[in-house]
Structure formats: C-alpha cells, structure tokens
Scaffold this active site. Structure first.
Site, PDB file in Angstrom:
ATOM      1  N   THR A  70       0.751  -1.167   0.158  1.00 35.21           N
ATOM      2  CA  THR A  70      -0.085   0.087   0.092  1.00 35.21           C
ATOM      3  C   THR A  70       0.915   1.391  -0.093  1.00 35.21           C
ATOM      4  O   THR A  70       1.683   1.250   0.643  1.00 35.21           O
ATOM      5  CB  THR A  70      -0.989  -0.078   1.251  1.00 35.21           C
ATOM      6  N   HIS A 122       2.928 -11.638  14.107  1.00 35.63           N
ATOM      7  CA  HIS A 122       4.215 -12.030  14.959  1.00 35.63           C
ATOM      8  C   HIS A 122       3.831 -13.753  15.038  1.00 35.63           C
ATOM      9  O   HIS A 122       4.795 -14.363  15.727  1.00 35.63           O
ATOM     10  CB  HIS A 122       4.313 -11.531  16.365  1.00 35.63           C
TER      11      HIS A 122
END
Length: 149
Positions: A70, A122
């Site tokens: 983006t 994560h």
C-alpha cells in the site's frame, strides 16, 4: 497464513495492491509476481489500477493475495502503519519520497529518501526475518542495477 493453529505457507507469491477508488479501497492481485519481470509487474500494476478505478475488476483479480503493498506517498504521507489484510501475514506501506540531507563519507548531501512500514503477524513471522526482508528491499531500491532489465 494461519489455518486454525497451523502455519500454512503458500507456494504462489500473489501481491495485492491497495487502490483507492471512488467506490472505496480495493486490493487487486498480481498473481505469481515472483515469476514476472519488473516490466510485466509494471504493466500489471497499470492495468489493475485502471480496472479498479473503473470498477471493472474480475473476481479472480481480487482474490488469492498472499502479501499486500500500500502506498500513501502520493498523498504526502511519509510514514504510516498499514493494517494486515487477513488471511495474509504481512503488508508493506510505502511513504512519500522526499529529498533530505544525509551524511555520506563525512559530507552532507541531499538525497531522495522514503520510509517503508512493514506490518506482520508475529504468530507467523518473527522480527529478524521481517527485518531481513526490509533490508533486501532497501538494497534493491538503492541498487536498481541489481534487477534484470
């Protein structure tokens, strides 16, 4: 991606491109981007962006993304925190390019700089591999001759 409690690794590299349209944000996908030349990717970006803005994307052009890029640089945004598009594990945010003073060999020079922001899950990706990914992007951005023509 996470599939329940299992990490699933996709064989294909399908890169989504966040595109703002009058209908809202859409994310068309460049399928098998890792098998395309830079010229083919550039052509795909232009075609998908135009189709997105015309509201003419096919379903297959909006599905299967494994990673998204983006860019808010064209709006003057230098840094932002992009939000991951599930079920993807990461998204790369690209900020504006701005000329800034930097020290090179003890001398101040003005160079074009931009900020990249990598958001990643994560549970799937550790920090060190994510940092190495950004390091590799930095290398290629600073060494364009390393790309094939």
């Amino acid at each position: 991606t996470l599939d329940g409690n299992q990490i699933k690794i996709f064989e294909d590299v399908n890169v989504g491109l966040a595109v703002a349209t009058e209908y809202g944000l859409v994310v068309p996908v460049i399928h098998n981007a890792d098998r395309k030349s830079l010229k083919e990717i550039d052509t795909a970006i232009k075609e998908l962006t135009e189709k997105a803005r015309q509201g003419k994307l096919a379903k297959e052009e909006l599905t299967g993304g494994t990673f998204t890029v983006t860019n808010l640089g064209m709006y003057g945004v230098e840094f932002f925190t992009p939000i991951i598009n599930p079920p993807e594990a990461a998204i790369l945010g690209v900020g504006k390019i701005a000329e800034k003073p930097v020290v090179v060999d003890g001398k101040v020079e003005v160079k074009p700089l931009m900020t990249l922001s990598l958001s990643y899950d994560h549970r799937i990706v550790d920090g060190a591999p994510a940092a190495k990914f950004l390091q590799k992007i930095k290398y290629y951005m600073e060494s364009p001759d390393a790309f094939e023509a």
